[in-house]
Structure formats: C-alpha cells, structure tokens
Design an enzyme around this catalytic site. Structure first.
Site, PDB file in Angstrom:
ATOM      1  N   TRP A 180       0.862  -1.349   0.140  1.00  0.00           N
ATOM      2  CA  TRP A 180      -0.037   0.088   0.073  1.00  0.00           C
ATOM      3  C   TRP A 180       0.833   1.182   0.060  1.00  0.00           C
ATOM      4  O   TRP A 180       1.840   1.286   0.748  1.00  0.00           O
ATOM      5  CB  TRP A 180      -0.856   0.005   1.293  1.00  0.00           C
ATOM      6  N   GLU A 221      -2.891  -2.749  -2.509  1.00  0.00           N
ATOM      7  CA  GLU A 221      -4.271  -2.309  -1.547  1.00  0.00           C
ATOM      8  C   GLU A 221      -4.523  -0.949  -2.314  1.00  0.00           C
ATOM      9  O   GLU A 221      -3.727   0.126  -2.219  1.00  0.00           O
ATOM     10  CB  GLU A 221      -3.618  -1.961  -0.289  1.00  0.00           C
ATOM     11  N   LYS A 223      -7.048   2.665  -2.605  1.00  0.00           N
ATOM     12  CA  LYS A 223      -7.799   3.406  -1.891  1.00  0.00           C
ATOM     13  C   LYS A 223      -8.510   4.768  -2.471  1.00  0.00           C
ATOM     14  O   LYS A 223      -7.957   4.964  -3.520  1.00  0.00           O
ATOM     15  CB  LYS A 223      -6.664   4.078  -0.687  1.00  0.00           C
ATOM     16  N   ASP A 254      -9.360  -3.003   1.428  1.00  0.00           N
ATOM     17  CA  ASP A 254      -9.652  -2.632   2.675  1.00  0.00           C
ATOM     18  C   ASP A 254     -11.121  -1.886   3.106  1.00  0.00           C
ATOM     19  O   ASP A 254     -11.601  -1.174   2.324  1.00  0.00           O
ATOM     20  CB  ASP A 254      -8.496  -1.363   2.941  1.00  0.00           C
ATOM     21  N   HIS A 257     -11.752   1.833   2.441  1.00  0.00           N
ATOM     22  CA  HIS A 257     -10.990   2.703   1.292  1.00  0.00           C
ATOM     23  C   HIS A 257     -12.032   2.834   0.232  1.00  0.00           C
ATOM     24  O   HIS A 257     -11.774   3.112  -0.939  1.00  0.00           O
ATOM     25  CB  HIS A 257      -9.758   1.869   0.659  1.00  0.00           C
ATOM     26  N   HIS A 281      -8.528  -6.260   4.443  1.00  0.00           N
ATOM     27  CA  HIS A 281      -8.163  -5.413   5.376  1.00  0.00           C
ATOM     28  C   HIS A 281      -9.483  -4.983   6.188  1.00  0.00           C
ATOM     29  O   HIS A 281     -10.170  -4.303   5.864  1.00  0.00           O
ATOM     30  CB  HIS A 281      -7.511  -4.006   5.069  1.00  0.00           C
ATOM     31  N   ASP A 289     -11.976   7.105   6.255  1.00  0.00           N
ATOM     32  CA  ASP A 289     -11.065   5.803   6.437  1.00  0.00           C
ATOM     33  C   ASP A 289     -10.395   5.969   7.946  1.00  0.00           C
ATOM     34  O   ASP A 289      -9.177   5.969   8.211  1.00  0.00           O
ATOM     35  CB  ASP A 289     -10.098   5.753   5.549  1.00  0.00           C
ATOM     36  N   ASP A 291     -10.254   4.113  10.641  1.00  0.00           N
ATOM     37  CA  ASP A 291      -9.398   2.641  11.213  1.00  0.00           C
ATOM     38  C   ASP A 291      -9.933   2.634  12.470  1.00  0.00           C
ATOM     39  O   ASP A 291      -9.062   2.337  13.605  1.00  0.00           O
ATOM     40  CB  ASP A 291      -7.910   2.800  11.027  1.00  0.00           C
ATOM     41  N   ASP A 321      -7.088  -4.310   9.952  1.00  0.00           N
ATOM     42  CA  ASP A 321      -6.267  -3.082   9.736  1.00  0.00           C
ATOM     43  C   ASP A 321      -7.077  -1.885  10.670  1.00  0.00           C
ATOM     44  O   ASP A 321      -7.882  -1.302  10.173  1.00  0.00           O
ATOM     45  CB  ASP A 321      -6.241  -2.894   8.483  1.00  0.00           C
TER      46      ASP A 321
HETATM   47  C1  RNT Z   1      -3.566   2.864   4.826  1.00  0.00           C
HETATM   48  C2  RNT Z   1      -3.810   1.240   4.565  1.00  0.00           C
HETATM   49  C3  RNT Z   1      -2.807   0.452   5.144  1.00  0.00           C
HETATM   50  C4  RNT Z   1      -2.322   0.928   6.362  1.00  0.00           C
HETATM   51  C5  RNT Z   1      -1.473  -0.006   7.060  1.00  0.00           C
HETATM   52  C6  RNT Z   1      -0.724   0.533   8.347  1.00  0.00           C
HETATM   53  O1  RNT Z   1      -4.957   3.431   4.379  1.00  0.00           O
HETATM   54  O2  RNT Z   1      -5.035   0.931   5.032  1.00  0.00           O
HETATM   55  O3  RNT Z   1      -3.155  -0.865   4.979  1.00  0.00           O
HETATM   56  O4  RNT Z   1      -3.408   0.954   7.280  1.00  0.00           O
HETATM   57  O5  RNT Z   1      -0.579  -0.611   6.286  1.00  0.00           O
HETATM   58 ZN    ZN Z   2      -5.538  -1.358   4.878  1.00  0.00          ZN
END
Ligand code: RNT
Ligand code: ZN
Length: 414
Positions: A180, A221, A223, A254, A257, A281, A289, A291, A321
């Site tokens: 990523w 990955e 986004k 993810d 994303h 993820h 986003d 997390d 994640d």
């Molecule tokens: C970031 C991505 C990525 C990170 C990690 C730390 O938007 O989701 O995967 O969260 O690699």
């Molecule tokens: Zn991620």
C-alpha cells in the site's frame, strides 16, 4: 453446558451442526496486525511522525516501545483469542540494532519474529512501509517523478517481498506481502495519467523477481482518498484491479477505502471470478477511513457471510487493519479479533444450503424469515462453547485479564 446442548438442538432443528461450525471456526486464521500495539510507529525510526494520510488518535498509556514489548502484548492478546492465527508485520518493525534504511532491509532483520512465530505456531504476513519516512514527504513514493525517490521505494518493495518469502518458507505457511502506498494529491491534479503510468512501471520492477508462490503471495491495496490526498489517489481501485488481474497478483480490499456507502462485502464474489486469491483489510471507517476497532456490525457480518456462504475460505486471506490509540491496545486487538470470529461463526451456523434453495425457488418470504431468525438464534452460546474448548475466557472474562495485564505491565511503561 446445558445451554450449549439446547443451542445445539435449536440449530440442529434448522439443519445446522454446531459441532461442525465450532470445528471449522477453530481452523480459521486471522492475520492480526502488529501496528495496533504501538500506533503504527515501528522500531526502525522511533522519532518519526506517522505520515501518509493515516492517523492514530488518542494517547492511552501503555503503547509498546520495543519488539519484546510488542510481542508480549500480542502474546497476551492471543491468550484471550481462540485458535491459531497469523501476525501481520510492517517492514519498520524490524528487530535489529543496525542502523538500516528501508532500501537495506533483509530477512535476517526479522529473524526474531520468525523465531517467536515458530515457537507459537503462528504465521506471518508482511508489508513494505512506504510512509513515515523523509523519502515519502513529497506525497509520492512508487509513483514519484523523482527517480532517486521512485527507485528507493522500488528497492524497498523488492526487498520486502524477499522477507515475505523468507517468512513463508521458514514457517511453512504462505506469507501475504501487501503493497500500500499513500501517493496522491491534496488538490485537483493536472496530470492523473503520468503518476499512474509510473506506478505501473514501478510495480513491474517490484514484481519482476519470481518468488516461490507457495511461500509468498503479493497483494496490492487501493484507496479512494486519504488525509492530504483528498482529490487524487494514484493507486485507485480501478488501477489495482486492472494491475492485479493482468499480472496475477492479489487485490487487497480495505473496508475503509471506498465511498462511505460502498461496501467491500459486495465485491468478493466478483473479484474471485477473475482472481485466485485476495486479501481483506477488515476495518471500520467512521465517516472517513478512520480505522476504528472492528465492531460486530452489519458489514462485518456481511463480509463473513460472503466468505463462508461461497466457500471462499481457502482463497481469501482475512487480515485486520485498525489503530485506535484512545483505548487499551491489547483490548482493541481482542475485541476486533473476537468480533471477526463471532461474525464467521454466525455465518458458519447458518443453514446456507437450505436458504439458497429458498432463493432459487423464489420463496423470498422464507428467505427473509430465516435471515431474520438467524439473528435471534443463540450463537453467543456456541461462541462461549468455542472459547471454552479453546481454553480462552468466555464472555467479558477476557477484560479482567486485560485489566490485570494493564496494571502489571502496561502501566509500568508510562
Ligand atoms: C492505509 C492502509 C494500510 C495501512 C497499514 C498500516 O490507509 O489501510 O493498509 O493501514 O498498512
Ligand atoms: Zn489497509
């Protein structure tokens, strides 16, 4: 015990074998991300700020400061989570006294992680870390127009794949190495094409070396936007979809994303028609986003349903994640991991074959009735039974353990 027997009978009446569900859940590996334990800091460059448009907010005490502390915290978490899992490392979590930059990482810098994982029967996954670094300050890494920067990150990613292969070989289970990058632009760019062309060429260089496919699986990955890349992200979903399909690497989806109402659960069944494997993820975006720790919400359930109902367990690698620095970090892992397991268990307890038949027969009345009834079935009792058989706490007893660990270990880190 009595209540498990009752639950078992109730499920049996619907055609579900709870024993089989428990057995299957015991075999599902979830990749637990190391970075929840220290707010994505890593150990190579302790003083650097987290960058790349991702943010860990909060200052709850007790973040791990060394590889040993982080491993101890993960040991504590795993003692409260049933089953055998994987740990997902970022390259910056190298355990070494050498002063190395990211274009110099080698498998040996991660030897202690392999040793630790071996002793515990854990698998390892890996990620190049293309952020929190002065060479990422421009906002561009693999897609940079500055050749010295671009080639630095190509080298880092090439070496990361070799670390992944080393993990896979040493541990006898495939490592997923996920790329990523944060590349993008805060404001509307004039040229969207050239950075994507450079990213494509950089990835071609990164993936040029053939590695043992039984030891390493490459993933990319995408986004939609990040803090500081609101208007343009080079590695968009379309970009990586195209790249992955054409070059036979895995897509990583993810949950945070995509557009706020766009869900990843609805994408698995399409992607896997055209690709062998993929990485998830699992995260929880709150308005952006963000997390957040994975909650047992509708989308988590839908993700689990898609994996289980379609028999995709051996093709979908499930990773978590999130990074929440405002609560106890060990608890964050335990809550997220156990929630993922609960969602998987609920899916495993569903009489899916019968429900697919209702759908095929056009009996949408029964389909809705069953879907709703499944929510009220005593899956919690089955989850407790799973935990008991795995020798991990049932109910909230895990929290008592985390509190004790906090008092004894985490508080000392202040
Ligand atoms: C970031 C991505 C990525 C990170 C990690 C730390 O938007 O989701 O995967 O969260 O690699
Ligand atoms: Zn991620």
């Amino acid at each position: 015990m009595r209540s498990y027997e009752e639950a078992r009978e109730r499920y049996a009446a619907l055609g579900t074998d709870t024993e089989e569900a428990i057995r299957r859940l015991s075999g599902i590996k979830i990749s637990m991300h190391c970075w929840q334990g220290d707010d994505v800091k890593g150990f190579l460059f302790r003083d650097r700020e987290l960058s790349g448009g991702i943010q860990a907010t909060g200052n709850y005490p007790g973040a791990a400061r060394t590889p040993d502390e982080l491993r101890a915290d993960m040991d504590e978490a795993f003692s409260l989570i049933g089953g055998k899992h994987k740990v997902n490392l970022h390259s910056t979590y190298a355990d070494t006294d050498e002063k190395i930059d990211l274009d110099a990482i080698e498998p040996r810098h991660y030897a202690s992680w392999v040793q630790w994982a071996k002793e515990r029967g854990l698998g390892l996954d890996f990620n190049p870390t293309c952020f929190s670094h002065e060479k990422a300050e421009s906002g561009y890494t693999l897609s940079s127009a500055d050749e010295s920067i671009r080639s630095f990150w190509v080298e880092h990613c090439r070496r990361s794949r070799r670390v992944g292969e080393y993990f896979g070989r040493e541990l006898g289970q495939k490592c997923v190495t996920n790329v990523w990058i944060p590349d993008g632009s805060k404001d509307v760019p004039v040229d969207r094409y050239a950075p994507r062309l450079r990213l494509k060429e950089s990835l071609d260089e990164v993936f040029a070396e053939k590695l043992d496919p039984s030891a390493n699986l490459d993933a990319v990955e995408s986004k939609l936007f990040g803090i500081g890349s609101e208007s343009y992200v080079v590695g968009s979903h379309e970009f990586y979809m195209g790249y992955a399909m054409k070059n036979n690497v895995a897509v990583c989806l993810d949950a945070g994303h995509f557009h706020p109402t766009e869900v990843i659960s609805n994408k698995l069944s399409s992607l896997l028609l055209f690709s062998d494997e993929m990485l998830l993820h699992v995260s929880r975006p709150v308005r952006w986003d963000s997390d957040h720790v994975v909650a047992l919400d509708d989308e988590l359930q839908e993700i689990a349903n898609e994996v289980i109902r379609n028999g995709l367990l051996d093709r979908i690698h499930i990773g978590l994640d999130f990074f929440d620095a405002s609560i106890n970090r060990v608890a964050a892992w335990v809550i997220g991991m156990r929630n993922m397991q609960k969602a998987l268990l609920r899916a495993l307890l569903e009489p899916t074959a019968a429900m697919k038949k209702m759908e095929l027969d056009g009996d949408y009345t029964a389909r809705l009735a069953y879907l709703e009834e499944m929510k009220a079935m005593p899956w919690q009792v089955v989850f407790d039974e799973f935990c008991a058989r795995q020798n991990v706490p049932t109910g909230l007893d895990w929290l008592t353990e985390v509190r004790a660990y906090e008092k004894k270990i985490l508080a000392e880190r202040a």
